[in-house]
Design an enzyme around this catalytic site. Structure first.
Site, short mmCIF file in Angstrom:
data_model
loop_
_atom_site.label_atom_id
_atom_site.label_comp_id
_atom_site.label_asym_id
_atom_site.label_seq_id
_atom_site.Cartn_x
_atom_site.Cartn_y
_atom_site.Cartn_z
N LYS A 142 24.55 72.94 66.90
CA LYS A 142 24.63 73.77 68.11
C LYS A 142 23.22 74.04 68.59
CE LYS A 142 27.81 75.87 70.62
NZ LYS A 142 29.22 75.52 70.81
N ASP B 86 28.38 74.46 76.82
CA ASP B 86 28.92 75.69 76.23
C ASP B 86 28.68 76.76 77.30
OD1 ASP B 86 29.99 76.80 73.47
OD2 ASP B 86 28.57 78.30 74.15
P1 NDP Z 1 31.32 79.51 80.84
O1 NDP Z 1 29.88 79.79 80.93
O2 NDP Z 1 31.92 78.47 81.73
O3 NDP Z 1 32.17 80.84 81.04
C1 NDP Z 1 31.98 81.93 80.21
C2 NDP Z 1 32.84 83.08 80.71
O4 NDP Z 1 32.79 84.14 79.78
C3 NDP Z 1 32.33 83.65 82.01
O5 NDP Z 1 33.41 84.15 82.75
C4 NDP Z 1 31.41 84.76 81.55
O6 NDP Z 1 31.20 85.78 82.52
C5 NDP Z 1 32.13 85.28 80.36
N1 NDP Z 1 31.15 85.80 79.41
C6 NDP Z 1 30.16 85.13 78.80
N2 NDP Z 1 29.42 85.94 78.04
C7 NDP Z 1 29.95 87.14 78.18
C8 NDP Z 1 29.62 88.39 77.63
N3 NDP Z 1 28.59 88.54 76.79
N4 NDP Z 1 30.39 89.43 77.97
C9 NDP Z 1 31.44 89.28 78.82
N5 NDP Z 1 31.79 88.11 79.39
C10 NDP Z 1 31.06 87.06 79.06
O7 NDP Z 1 31.58 79.15 79.30
P2 NDP Z 1 32.82 78.40 78.65
O8 NDP Z 1 34.06 78.73 79.38
O9 NDP Z 1 32.45 77.00 78.43
O10 NDP Z 1 32.86 79.09 77.21
C11 NDP Z 1 33.67 80.23 76.91
C12 NDP Z 1 33.86 80.32 75.42
O11 NDP Z 1 34.50 79.13 74.93
C13 NDP Z 1 32.58 80.44 74.58
O12 NDP Z 1 32.85 81.22 73.43
C14 NDP Z 1 32.32 79.00 74.17
O13 NDP Z 1 31.51 78.92 73.02
C15 NDP Z 1 33.74 78.54 73.90
N6 NDP Z 1 33.98 77.10 73.92
C16 NDP Z 1 33.63 76.32 74.97
C17 NDP Z 1 33.92 74.98 74.97
C18 NDP Z 1 33.63 74.10 76.13
O14 NDP Z 1 33.98 72.92 76.09
N7 NDP Z 1 33.03 74.59 77.20
C19 NDP Z 1 34.55 74.34 73.82
C20 NDP Z 1 34.95 75.26 72.78
C21 NDP Z 1 34.65 76.58 72.85
P3 NDP Z 1 29.84 85.78 83.37
O15 NDP Z 1 29.91 84.57 84.25
O16 NDP Z 1 29.85 87.05 84.11
O17 NDP Z 1 28.74 85.70 82.36
O1 2IT Z 2 32.17 75.13 70.98
C1 2IT Z 2 32.39 73.93 71.25
O2 2IT Z 2 33.16 73.25 70.57
C2 2IT Z 2 31.78 73.37 72.45
N1 2IT Z 2 31.07 74.09 73.16
C3 2IT Z 2 31.96 71.93 72.78
C4 2IT Z 2 31.06 71.05 71.96
C5 2IT Z 2 31.05 69.60 72.34
O3 2IT Z 2 30.22 68.89 71.74
O4 2IT Z 2 31.81 69.16 73.21
#
Ligand code: NDP
Ligand code: 2IT
Length: 444
Positions: free
Chosen positions: A126, A166
């Site tokens: 990561k 992420d």
């Molecule tokens: P994005 O940046 O696209 O969206 C994140 C969302 O969560 C936004 O709405 C954001 O609000 C909110 N958020 C982030 N940090 C905070 C915080 N500290 N407090 C409150 N709200 C918060 O990220 P993703 O959708 O990609 O990721 C969301 C989660 O999923 C994370 O935990 C990530 O690690 C996990 N994840 C993502 C994957 C991927 O493929 N993208 C795969 C597997 C897991 P704001 O815009 O206001 O900050």
């Molecule tokens: O938390 C996760 O699994 C991710 N943000 C996606 C990682 C990836 O390599 O697609």
């Protein structure tokens, strides 16, 4: 003292200033007790738990860039390569002001088990930076991404370590980083996933984490004699995972009534309008107040509160530790049946236990959000064979992977007499493959 407790004590003493990492390690090691106890001598001699909780290596570096006023800004970049026993390091890059060593370590540690669960050959890693893309111009984001990659490119490669998106890292950031990698290394290779479709990206990667979350949730419901049809779903977040989770839940006939960001949340009893949410978040990069302004049925509330809404299914899709014990109590009191984590470690340990003790079916992020990284691995496969599969091909592989994950974690829990404990099942199933590979490869 048991081997697990010994290692836990050592990890706590050594990483005292990294609470999220300790939380992730505690959750995993605690649930591995039955497996470790059954093979304690071998695992202890091989120091499997010590090796698993110590990253292979970690990079921390300065990222200087120039803002639109001509001012030099400095951020801190990270890449932590945790374990490559079953494949090249693989895991996202988080761009958020809260990023520090402990956060990246917790995410990298969890990635080892998640990636193992996908059944695909990917190790755990990561990275990220304490850079905040919010409110920055495209040029500023490009300047940051280029500087970040100027250093990161020394440590990654298509067969070495393959980062992805992420929080805060989407298609725009991946594009700028890919361009800089190519310029410096003069190599056109699949060094990043989540790329744009015109330069090696995979169809369905954008949707994969949210869609995958719903595929596993649907399988969970099916195996309990239920379906998604007509269910009320509460989702937190309004980013990549939340948006496509909402879309797929609706396609399955459920009604999603909430979303949230870091400033507030929406209650929309008519069901979230995904196209509007995409416009507000993906195109305008605006706040949820704009969603409320454009939609009559929506109420906007400041702060946090989605877990107070009555629902059948809750899907936390924002960030770590966003679902606390009082939220768990409110969900249980409101009759919530299932909780599946789209985000990484969104539920605290006490809230998780509360769900399990109160008969809520709970699938943790390592299993439930593995569809994103699984589809990243499918992107790597397509890059290696220099082919692109259709959306339907990728999506059907993703569905199969998520259904397999459900049955693997269900079986692993049953094997140890813990039917329905999907957290334990996921940790055990993820661990066994990695531990076997580590032992087979000797002391490295
Ligand atoms: P994005 O940046 O696209 O969206 C994140 C969302 O969560 C936004 O709405 C954001 O609000 C909110 N958020 C982030 N940090 C905070 C915080 N500290 N407090 C409150 N709200 C918060 O990220 P993703 O959708 O990609 O990721 C969301 C989660 O999923 C994370 O935990 C990530 O690690 C996990 N994840 C993502 C994957 C991927 O493929 N993208 C795969 C597997 C897991 P704001 O815009 O206001 O900050
Ligand atoms: O938390 C996760 O699994 C991710 N943000 C996606 C990682 C990836 O390599 O697609």
């Amino acid at each position: 003292m048991s081997y697990v407790d010994e290692v836990l004590d050592r990890v706590k003493a050594k990483n005292a200033s990294e609470p999220e990492f300790l939380q992730a390690v505690e959750e995993v090691l605690d649930s591995l007790r039955p497996v470790i106890d059954a093979n304690e001598e071998t695992y202890r001699r091989e120091a499997i738990l010590e090796r698993l909780t110590e990253p292979d290596r970690q990079f921390k570096f300065r990222v200087p860039w120039v803002d639109d006023k001509g001012q030099v800004q400095v951020n801190t970049g990270y890449r932590i390569q945790f374990n490559n026993s079953i494949g090249p390091y693989k895991g996202g890059l988080r761009l958020h002001p809260s990023v520090n060593t402990g956060i990246i370590k917790f995410l990298g540690f969890e990635q080892i088990f998640k990636n193992s669960l996908t059944g695909l050959p990917i190790g755990g890693g990561k990275g990220g930076a304490d850079f905040d893309p919010k409110g920055k111009s495209d040029r500023e984001v490009m300047a940051f991404c280029q500087s970040f990659m100027t250093e990161l490119c020394k440590y990654i490669g298509a067969d070495v370590d393959v980062p992805a998106g992420d929080i805060g890292t989407g298609a725009r950031e991946i594009g700028y980083m890919f361009g800089q990698y190519k310029k410096i290394k003069s190599v056109y290779e699949g060094v990043l996933t989540g790329k744009g479709l015109t330069y090696g990206g995979s169809l369905a990667r954008t949707e994969a984490t949210g869609y995958g979350l719903l595929y596993i949730t649907q399988e969970l419901m099916k195996c309990h004699g239920e379906s998604m049809e007509g269910k009320t779903v509460v989702i937190s977040g309004a980013g990549n995972v939340a948006i496509y989770a909402t879309q797929k839940a609706q396609q399955m006939g459920a009604k999603v009534v909430t979303c949230s960001d870091s400033t507030g949340w929406i209650y929309d009893p008519e069901g979230i309008d995904v196209e509007l949410l995409k416009e507000v978040k993906e195109v305008k990069r605006a706040r949820l107040t704009e969603y409320a302004a454009a939609r009559k049925s929506a109420e906007y509330h400041e702060g946090r509160g989605v877990w107070s809404v009555k629902c059948d299914i809750a899907l936390p899709c924002a960030t770590q530790n966003e679902l606390l014990i009082d939220d768990a109590k409110a969900l249980v009191a409101n009759g919530c049946k299932a909780v599946c984590e789209g985000a990484n470690m969104p539920t605290t340990i006490d809230a998780t236990k509360y769900f399990q003790e109160n008969g809520v079916w709970f699938i943790g992020g390592k299993a439930a959000n593995a569809g994103g990284v699984a589809t990243s691995a499918l992107e790597m496969t397509q890059n290696s064979e220099r082919l692109s599969w259709t959306f339907e091909e990728v999506d059907s592989k993703l569905q199969q992977i998520m259904v397999n994950i459900y049955h693997n974690i269900d079986d692993a829990a049953k094997r140890y007499g813990q039917e329905g404990n999907y957290v334990m099942g996921a940790n055990i199933a993820g661990f066994e493959k990695v531990a076997n590979a580590m032992i087979a490869q000797g002391v490295v």
